[in-house]
Write a protein that holds these residues in place. Structure first.
Motif, mmCIF file in Angstrom:
data_model
loop_
_atom_site.group_PDB
_atom_site.id
_atom_site.type_symbol
_atom_site.label_atom_id
_atom_site.label_comp_id
_atom_site.label_asym_id
_atom_site.label_seq_id
_atom_site.Cartn_x
_atom_site.Cartn_y
_atom_site.Cartn_z
ATOM 1 N N GLY A 1 0.841 -1.151 -0.146
ATOM 2 C CA GLY A 1 -0.054 0.027 -0.012
ATOM 3 C C GLY A 1 0.960 1.286 0.002
ATOM 4 N N VAL A 2 2.023 1.220 -0.036
ATOM 5 C CA VAL A 2 3.076 2.404 -0.112
ATOM 6 C C VAL A 2 2.969 2.837 -1.578
ATOM 7 C CG1 VAL A 2 4.557 1.673 1.923
ATOM 8 C CG2 VAL A 2 5.119 1.224 -0.598
ATOM 9 N N GLY A 3 3.297 4.071 -1.771
ATOM 10 C CA GLY A 3 3.163 4.980 -2.982
ATOM 11 C C GLY A 3 4.139 4.823 -3.900
ATOM 12 N N GLU A 4 5.269 4.282 -3.547
ATOM 13 C CA GLU A 4 6.526 4.035 -4.471
ATOM 14 C C GLU A 4 7.550 3.324 -3.969
ATOM 15 O OE1 GLU A 4 8.217 7.673 -5.469
ATOM 16 O OE2 GLU A 4 9.851 6.897 -6.593
ATOM 17 N N ILE A 5 8.140 2.393 -4.617
ATOM 18 C CA ILE A 5 9.369 1.578 -4.425
ATOM 19 C C ILE A 5 10.352 1.731 -5.476
ATOM 20 C CG2 ILE A 5 10.216 -0.619 -3.998
ATOM 21 C CD1 ILE A 5 7.165 -1.519 -3.168
ATOM 22 N N THR A 6 11.817 1.870 -5.138
ATOM 23 C CA THR A 6 12.656 1.938 -5.797
ATOM 24 C C THR A 6 13.831 0.883 -5.372
ATOM 25 O OG1 THR A 6 12.535 4.305 -6.133
ATOM 26 C CG2 THR A 6 14.611 3.488 -6.585
ATOM 27 N N VAL A 7 14.333 0.305 -6.460
ATOM 28 C CA VAL A 7 15.215 -0.681 -6.237
ATOM 29 C C VAL A 7 16.368 -0.634 -7.032
ATOM 30 C CG1 VAL A 7 15.678 -3.431 -6.669
ATOM 31 C CG2 VAL A 7 13.476 -2.743 -5.805
ATOM 32 N N MET B 1 1.289 -0.079 4.667
ATOM 33 C CA MET B 1 1.127 -1.639 4.887
ATOM 34 C C MET B 1 -0.227 -1.973 5.094
ATOM 35 S SD MET B 1 4.924 -3.139 6.033
ATOM 36 C CE MET B 1 4.550 -4.729 5.458
ATOM 37 N N LYS B 2 -1.020 -1.144 4.732
ATOM 38 C CA LYS B 2 -2.809 -1.133 5.048
ATOM 39 C C LYS B 2 -2.925 -0.774 6.377
ATOM 40 C CE LYS B 2 -3.450 -3.280 1.159
ATOM 41 N NZ LYS B 2 -4.009 -2.728 -0.054
ATOM 42 N N LEU B 3 -1.974 -0.115 7.143
ATOM 43 C CA LEU B 3 -2.272 0.448 8.526
ATOM 44 C C LEU B 3 -2.206 2.000 8.486
ATOM 45 C CD1 LEU B 3 0.051 -1.640 10.675
ATOM 46 C CD2 LEU B 3 -2.426 -1.871 10.419
ATOM 47 N N MET B 4 -3.464 2.360 9.079
ATOM 48 C CA MET B 4 -3.480 4.043 8.989
ATOM 49 C C MET B 4 -2.926 4.645 10.336
ATOM 50 S SD MET B 4 -4.985 4.636 6.126
ATOM 51 C CE MET B 4 -6.123 3.790 5.091
#
Length: 146
Positions: free
Chosen positions: A17-23, A108-111
């Protein structure tokens, strides 16, 4: 980078649920960004990675002296209101008390409610609603009450 690895990164983005991931692997960098309710967009960047420039923070200049900066304690998605269509928690110019909720950062789906650490007046909101935020990223500038 194998296509299966890119698929796994996309699945991780959707599940977390995060907005962006960079690898990054060597000179190869792949960024995956969620775009609203649509499927994530994969944008490979085939360029040499250089150290990113240090972002300007609003508490680093004389014009911010005496102001309090509320920072994100986690990586996630920034929400100004408790639910879509509802009024934002705070607006610029609002008086807030210590402990009052300013926004939500979803991770991670937690508010996760982000409270004000000080009583004062909201002088600036530094993040757009529903955008991704990083750990320790400035979110609000508050002029503390004396």
């Amino acid at each position: 980078m194998p296509l299966e690895t890119v698929r796994q990164v996309v699945e991780l983005l959707v599940e977390s649920g995060v907005g962006e991931i960079t690898v990054r692997r060597g000179e190869l960098e792949v960024s995956v960004k969620a775009k609203g309710e649509a499927a994530p967009v994969v944008q490979p960047a085939f360029q040499r990675s250089e150290a990113p420039a240090a972002p300007e923070t609003p508490d680093s200049g004389p014009e911010w002296e005496g102001l309090h900066v509320v920072r994100s304690p986690i990586v996630g998605t920034f929400y100004r209101a408790p639910a879509p269509g509802e009024e934002p928690y705070v607006e610029v110019g609002d008086r807030v008390s210590a402990g009052q909720t300013l926004c939500i950062v979803e991770a991670m789906k937690l508010m996760n409610e982000i409270p004000s650490e000080v009583a004062g007046v909201v002088r600036e909101i530094l993040v757009e609603d529903t955008s991704g935020v990083q750990y320790d990223q400035p979110l609000f500038v508050i002029e503390p009450e004396e």
